[in-house]
Design an enzyme around this catalytic site. Sequence first.
Site, PDB file in Angstrom:
ATOM      1  N   ASP A  95     -91.302 -36.607   5.308  1.00  0.00           N
ATOM      2  CA  ASP A  95     -92.104 -36.373   4.107  1.00  0.00           C
ATOM      3  C   ASP A  95     -92.670 -34.964   3.992  1.00  0.00           C
ATOM      4  OD1 ASP A  95     -94.035 -36.363   6.115  1.00  0.00           O
ATOM      5  OD2 ASP A  95     -94.706 -38.401   5.691  1.00  0.00           O
ATOM      6  N   GLU A 117     -86.313 -41.971   8.540  1.00  0.00           N
ATOM      7  CA  GLU A 117     -87.693 -42.465   8.464  1.00  0.00           C
ATOM      8  C   GLU A 117     -88.053 -42.776   7.005  1.00  0.00           C
ATOM      9  OE1 GLU A 117     -90.966 -41.094  11.376  1.00  0.00           O
ATOM     10  OE2 GLU A 117     -91.714 -40.436   9.419  1.00  0.00           O
ATOM     11  N   GLU A 131     -97.584 -35.494   1.301  1.00  0.00           N
ATOM     12  CA  GLU A 131     -96.502 -36.251   1.933  1.00  0.00           C
ATOM     13  C   GLU A 131     -96.093 -37.497   1.162  1.00  0.00           C
ATOM     14  OE1 GLU A 131     -98.361 -33.740   5.137  1.00  0.00           O
ATOM     15  OE2 GLU A 131     -99.127 -35.002   3.509  1.00  0.00           O
ATOM     16  N   HIS A 204    -105.513 -32.606  11.659  1.00  0.00           N
ATOM     17  CA  HIS A 204    -105.022 -31.433  10.944  1.00  0.00           C
ATOM     18  C   HIS A 204    -104.714 -31.684   9.474  1.00  0.00           C
ATOM     19  CE1 HIS A 204    -101.271 -33.563  11.823  1.00  0.00           C
ATOM     20  NE2 HIS A 204    -100.791 -32.961  10.753  1.00  0.00           N
ATOM     21  N   ARG A 206    -104.325 -32.020   5.576  1.00  0.00           N
ATOM     22  CA  ARG A 206    -104.952 -31.250   4.489  1.00  0.00           C
ATOM     23  C   ARG A 206    -106.101 -32.008   3.839  1.00  0.00           C
ATOM     24  NH1 ARG A 206     -99.536 -29.775   3.711  1.00  0.00           N
ATOM     25  NH2 ARG A 206     -99.153 -27.528   3.618  1.00  0.00           N
ATOM     26  N   HIS A 237    -104.495 -27.444  15.682  1.00  0.00           N
ATOM     27  CA  HIS A 237    -103.485 -26.997  14.732  1.00  0.00           C
ATOM     28  C   HIS A 237    -103.718 -25.532  14.379  1.00  0.00           C
ATOM     29  CE1 HIS A 237    -101.163 -27.026  10.925  1.00  0.00           C
ATOM     30  NE2 HIS A 237    -100.489 -28.001  11.494  1.00  0.00           N
TER      31      HIS A 237
END
Length: 366
Positions: A95, A117, A131, A204, A206, A237
């Site tokens: 994604d 996936e 995603e 991490h 967003r 990250h």
Amino acid sequence: MKIMSVFGTRPEAIKMCPLIKELQSHTEITSVVCITGQHREMLKEVLETFTIKPDYDLNIMKKEQDLFDITLNILDKIKAILIKEKPDLVLVHGDTSTTFSTALACFYLNIPIGHIEAGLRTYNMTSPFPEEFNRQAVGLVANYHFAPTEQAKKTLLAEGKDPKSIFVTGNTAIDALKTTINPNYTHPILEWAGSSRIIMITAHRRENIGQPMEHMFHAIKRIVEEHPDIKCIYPIHMNPKVKTLATTILGENDRIKLIPPMNVIDFHNLLNKSYLILTDSGGIQEEAPSLGKPVLVMRDTTERPEGIEAGTLKLTGTTEEEIYKQFKLLLTDKVAYNQMSHATNPYGDGFASKKIIEALLQNKKD
């Protein structure tokens, strides 16, 4: 049969490399590897671990890149490669923006797409962002959907995907662990941890940057201050906003190690040595259950409901009090801990790559 694999981030690389190694073992398949460089150094070390040399590197990464930069640069650079190579199939994973942009380019050029996936959903376009949009968009144009679980297959069927295009294979993340885990693994950070229970942390996403992440870090800080028998390892990250928040809230505690991103061998083996994991990551939700490690998912939603149902994962949300409560429970209640650590892993047997290629070769014969 020429198959091109395209990926650009570290998590993608971890899950695609076992599949590429399997592709390379088949004489009837010509394997072409293209990386976008959405991540740079973090991607390089995974390729070295699996001894994979890309045929193409789009090298798109630049300082402070955003989603516009990633999407536009991939579309601009990958077109010529696709036209030159004329692959029979392009494999993309999951994604990421690399996955979406590559699938869009293949769709424009009428090149078949295999989605590794496939079928993960929250149906909330803001969680995870971007995603959820990326994987749904790829699902619209993919010719083959390689679902990691039966639940993912059911999701795809409910969306109207052709049953003949869906293959349940397990997750290639489990395949990767066969390469990376070493029962005799040692590392200086294990000496630092000593006899303490190790807590692995990753955060991490967003959508969590800002107040949700502050809540996470404050909950972790409270627990560490209350429990002297634990030590936390947090590979931060590369996003500077994440680093600033983590350093400000957690940086002064001598039982919390804030360290740079780790190579995949170190990371997987430290997961294996840990007591439990706190994360907002996707891939760890699949890797940790294979290692018998309970996972607290610091998110409001997850696209991996199988782990919740199996009991290997628990959603905490992103409020400080709920994270604190669930974290404390697993440290103090052995029954609750054992129920999660001994739950059945729903993500496969480590042979997903073989199953994907068997499906492709069988489909070619048919």
